[in-house]
Structure formats: C-alpha cells, structure tokens
Design a protein around this motif. Structure first.
Motif, short mmCIF file in Angstrom:
data_model
loop_
_atom_site.label_atom_id
_atom_site.label_comp_id
_atom_site.label_asym_id
_atom_site.label_seq_id
_atom_site.Cartn_x
_atom_site.Cartn_y
_atom_site.Cartn_z
N PRO A 141 46.71 84.01 7.11
CA PRO A 141 45.37 83.44 7.30
C PRO A 141 45.10 83.00 8.74
N LEU A 142 46.10 82.39 9.38
CA LEU A 142 45.91 81.94 10.76
C LEU A 142 45.69 83.14 11.68
N ARG A 143 46.49 84.16 11.49
CA ARG A 143 46.39 85.33 12.37
C ARG A 143 45.09 86.11 12.17
N LYS A 144 44.45 85.96 11.03
CA LYS A 144 43.16 86.64 10.84
C LYS A 144 42.17 86.22 11.91
N GLY A 145 42.06 84.92 12.12
CA GLY A 145 41.16 84.43 13.16
C GLY A 145 41.66 84.73 14.55
N ILE A 146 42.97 84.58 14.75
CA ILE A 146 43.55 84.89 16.07
C ILE A 146 43.27 86.34 16.43
N ASN A 147 43.38 87.22 15.46
CA ASN A 147 43.16 88.64 15.74
C ASN A 147 41.70 88.94 16.07
N VAL A 148 40.78 88.16 15.53
CA VAL A 148 39.37 88.32 15.91
C VAL A 148 39.20 87.89 17.36
N PHE A 149 39.76 86.74 17.72
CA PHE A 149 39.73 86.32 19.13
C PHE A 149 40.37 87.39 20.01
N SER B 194 61.59 78.47 6.41
CA SER B 194 61.60 77.67 5.19
C SER B 194 61.43 76.17 5.47
N ASN B 195 61.82 75.74 6.68
CA ASN B 195 61.75 74.30 6.97
C ASN B 195 61.14 73.99 8.35
N TYR B 196 60.39 74.93 8.88
CA TYR B 196 59.70 74.68 10.14
C TYR B 196 58.48 75.58 10.25
N ALA B 197 57.54 75.18 11.10
CA ALA B 197 56.35 76.00 11.37
C ALA B 197 55.92 75.76 12.81
N LEU B 198 55.33 76.78 13.40
CA LEU B 198 54.82 76.70 14.77
C LEU B 198 53.31 76.49 14.74
N LEU B 199 52.84 75.56 15.54
CA LEU B 199 51.42 75.26 15.61
C LEU B 199 50.86 75.69 16.97
N GLY B 200 49.59 76.08 16.99
CA GLY B 200 48.88 76.31 18.25
C GLY B 200 49.57 77.24 19.21
N ASN B 201 49.56 76.85 20.49
CA ASN B 201 50.10 77.69 21.56
C ASN B 201 51.61 77.89 21.46
N ALA B 202 52.29 77.06 20.70
CA ALA B 202 53.73 77.27 20.52
C ALA B 202 53.99 78.59 19.80
N SER C 222 50.16 84.62 28.46
CA SER C 222 50.01 85.17 27.11
C SER C 222 51.38 85.28 26.44
N ALA C 223 51.45 84.90 25.17
CA ALA C 223 52.75 84.85 24.50
C ALA C 223 52.59 85.12 23.01
N ASN C 224 53.67 85.55 22.38
CA ASN C 224 53.68 85.81 20.95
C ASN C 224 55.06 85.47 20.40
N VAL C 225 55.19 85.48 19.08
CA VAL C 225 56.47 85.19 18.43
C VAL C 225 56.70 86.16 17.29
N LYS C 226 57.97 86.23 16.84
CA LYS C 226 58.33 87.12 15.75
C LYS C 226 57.71 86.67 14.43
N HIS C 227 57.68 85.37 14.21
CA HIS C 227 57.02 84.81 13.03
C HIS C 227 56.64 83.36 13.32
N LEU C 228 55.72 82.84 12.53
CA LEU C 228 55.17 81.50 12.78
C LEU C 228 55.80 80.41 11.93
N LEU D 192 46.57 83.54 23.64
CA LEU D 192 45.93 84.79 24.03
C LEU D 192 45.52 84.77 25.49
N ASP D 193 44.44 84.05 25.78
CA ASP D 193 43.84 84.09 27.10
C ASP D 193 42.79 82.99 27.14
N PRO D 194 42.52 82.42 28.32
CA PRO D 194 41.54 81.33 28.38
C PRO D 194 40.09 81.77 28.33
N VAL D 195 39.80 83.07 28.33
CA VAL D 195 38.43 83.52 28.58
C VAL D 195 37.41 82.97 27.58
#
Length: 431
Positions: free
Chosen positions: A352-360, A300-308, A291-297, A312-315
C-alpha cells in the motif's frame, strides 16, 4: 554495560515520521523511546509541505501544535505550486483538486517544524533521547536489541517488542542490516541554502505558492524557491553533475558552494531578476546522490518509515508526506502485533505504501524526461485534467479514484502528447 532496558517500541529518529509514529503509539498507551543522534532544532530541507500532510498531522494529534506556532515561526500559508521557464508560467491551486481533503498547508522551516512535532510527542509521553546514536542492532532475536552510544559516549542496550527506523537520510537499519538497494534514478546533486529573499510586494510572485523554475538551457535542471512569511526563503538548485561542471571555473574560490549557486542563479534572467536584492546570509550546503531504495520495508519485528526506506527526489516535495503516510499506515499494524496478532507486512504495509510512492515516482521520472513539464506549461489543459494533476501535486498520491493515478507514467506520457498537439485531453485518459 548496564542492565538492558525494556520498552514496547524503539524508534530511531525524531523527524516527522518518528515523532508522528510516537504520538500515535502514545495515544494507544505504549511505552515509546526515540533515539535521535542530533539535537533539535537542527537544519533540514524539505520545507514545502503538501496538503495531504494535514490529514496525517491531525490524525497524530500534532496539527494544533503547528497551528499555534504559525505566526511565531513565520510559517507561510501555502495554497499551490507555480512553475516558471523563461517567459512560460503556470500554476496550480490545490483547493481546485479532484480529491477530497485539505487544499492548503504551510511552508515551514524544518528546524522549527520538526522540533514542534518532537516536543508534542514528548508532551504525549514519548521518551526522546537527543544526542544518542544507535551503533548496533540485532533483529534476529524475537525482540530487537539495540546498542546505543549516549551523549557522554557511554554504551547501553535497549530492547523493544518492535523497532521502527525513522532515521531519514541516516538510513540506520538499511546500513546495519544490509538492506540498501541501488536507486534507478540518475545521481543528482542539490545545492541549497536559506536567504533573505528581498522580493518586494510589486514583484510578480505569489508567496503562497512554491516556485519551481526550469533551467532554460537544460530542462533536467530546476530551481526551488520556497518563501516563508518573514521575507526569507529556502532556495536551491537540482541537477546532474555534468550541469554543475559546466559552471566550474579555473578560480577554485569561485567554485565554492555559494559562488557556484550565485553563478547558476545569474544564468536565469527571470529568477535572477526576482532575487536581485537577495542576501545570501546562510552557508550553502550540498547533497549528492540522495535518491535511495531498500530491498524491503519491513521484517517480522521492524519496519522502515519515510526516507529511511525510500527517497525519490525533492522536485514535488513528497518527502514529508511519504514520511507521515508511512507512520499512519504502520502504527495500526504495529498495534495489532503488540496485541498478539499477525501482520503480513508486505501485503498490509509495503505494497500500500509503495502504491503512492510509485505514483510520485512516475511524476518525478516524467518531470526529468520533460513530458510532465510539457503538461505543466501547456495552454491546452482543460479544468478536469488540471484538478486531477492538482490532487497529485497536493500529495494525494494514494487516491486510486483519481483517473491519472492508475498507470500514471503511461497516462502522463499520453497527456504530454495531447498537450503538445493541442487535442482533447479526456481522450488520453481512455487509453
């Protein structure tokens, strides 16, 4: 060092988020280079796709390529999830859900699935450099500059107008840019492999569903069984380390991953009976503290996708869904940036991305706390509640029209209480 290469977008990683982002960008005509450390096909877990994935695969122009190889790669048709705990059984059919959209998908060997997506991205014109490793990144300049080690251990530099990190568990930018943030999940361990499952047609087992088995003696521990269409399956167990410590013996050879996994399997009567004829013919692997998290996703010139960005967890098999969703969200914003527009990445992407992640996340937390298990195995569920839950299990975590989407953790707790008491569940949604 040779002259610096110039491209529109560099993507780190050729997994599902990287390949889908590349396909989407190539549709818009951008010059895209993917830097991938490994060679494909390569082993990966996360084999049970969710129906929501089908929407994103089709959007990226990748779905037909997967469909065409279903038989060749023994991708297993999937229409739901089954749950087992001792003599308690439950299942959810994803076609019977609250949210509009596909209700079926596949269970796939990720080596073949990921390779298919990468090949299709290449067919669209993406330049994928397998065996190349990003060793340094500078995002303090207007256009990110990467230093890369090629397959011959020679360094070169490549510069892009924008950088996407789709490196998954490699988490390249979080490590290089000090973006990592501790996960608030307990440290868990996964022990897993692929097996010849030996399950005959007479067994009480539905190959069209993932099977999640809760350990009777410790409900924090659970097994997954993900069948493929050729009699093989992905099999694993997830728990905190003290659970695994309980199974350790004095003979060190019996604490090797395969022996340990078999001993844990033998402790579940129902599952061990189902897998009595299984052949363990693939090395057993382990993953700890995933399980991992980041300070921000994004910056200005980069973005993190998916598991990067966050895992959360494989369940509930959310990894590939979140990966593909992140690409679907990011690419239109990146297109705007490349056309000279301005994007508030926090407002337009991360939130918007974290809205769904937070539901999971709410479902994962509730699962390990036991509340969602009480809901899953309850005999008191009515049809409307089952359809709402089925939507979330099918990956539709961004559907804010689903009544159990809002305040998911609190509402799951209330549902669990009503399921235990056998009361009318609709009342729970009004609280």
């Amino acid at each position: 060092m040779n002259k610096i290469e110039q491209v529109d977008v560099v993507i780190i990683g050729a997994g599902p988020s990287g390949s889908s982002a590349a396909a989407l960008l190539r549709k818009k005509g951008y010059v895209v280079t993917i830097i991938e450390k490994q060679y494909f096909p390569r082993f990966s877990i996360g084999e049970s796709l969710l129906p929501q994935c089908m929407v994103f695969l089709e959007e990226a122009g990748l779905l037909d390529a997967v469909r065409e190889h279903v038989q060749a790669y023994a991708f297993q048709f999937k229409n739901g999830a089954a749950f087992l705990c001792g003599h308690k059984r439950s299942h959810y059919n994803f076609t019977e859900k609250f949210t509009e959209g596909p209700g079926t998908t596949w269970q796939v060997r990720r080596a073949d699935f990921d390779n298919l997506l990468a090949q299709q991205a290449q067919a669209y014109g993406a330049d994928i450099r397998f065996g190349h490793e990003v060793i340094a990144v500078n995002v303090d300049v207007q256009q990110p500059l990467l230093t890369v080690l090629d397959e011959h251990q020679q360094q070169y530099q490549i510069q892009a107008k924008f950088l996407l990190d789709a490196s998954g568990f490699g988490r390249i930018l979080p490590k290089l840019l000090d973006l990592e943030s501790p996960s608030d999940f307990p440290v868990r361990r996964a022990l897993f492999t692929h097996i010849e499952d030996g399950i005959n047609d007479q067994a009480d087992f539905d190959r069209e569903k993932i099977l999640i088995t809760v350990h009777e003696k410790d409900r924090r521990a659970w097994y997954w069984l993900i069948p493929f269409a050729d009699g093989r399956a992905s099999f694993g167990v997830v728990a905190e380390q003290d659970f695994f410590d309980h199974y350790h013996v004095q003979d060190a050879t019996q604490n090797e991953p395969e022996a340990l996994l078999k001993r844990i399997l033998a402790d579940d009567p129902s599952l061990s009976k189902l897998l009595a004829q299984a052949k363990f013919d693939t090395p057993v692997r382990t993953l700890v503290g995933y399980s991992a998290n980041v300070k921000h996703l994004a910056g200005s010139n980069y973005a993190l996708l998916g598991n990067a960005g966050e895992f959360l967890d494989p369940v509930f098999s959310s990894g590939v869904t979140i990966a593909l969703k992140s690409s679907s969200l990011a690419v239109p914003l990146l297109d705007r940036v490349l056309q000279g527009g301005h994007v508030d990445w926090m407002q337009a992407y991360e939130m918007p991305l974290r809205k769904g992640i937070n539901v999971f996340r709410a479902y994962v937390e509730s699962w390990y706390e036991g509340e969602f298990q009480d809901v899953v195995f309850s005999s008191n569920q009515n049809e409307s509640i089952r359809r709402m839950i089925s939507s979330l299990l099918a990956g539709y975590a961004w559907d804010d029209q689903n009544p159990i989407h809002k305040n998911a953790k609190r509402r799951l707790g209330t549902l669990a209480e009503y399921c235990r008491e056998g009361l009318a569940q609709e009342q729970a949604l009004e609280i």
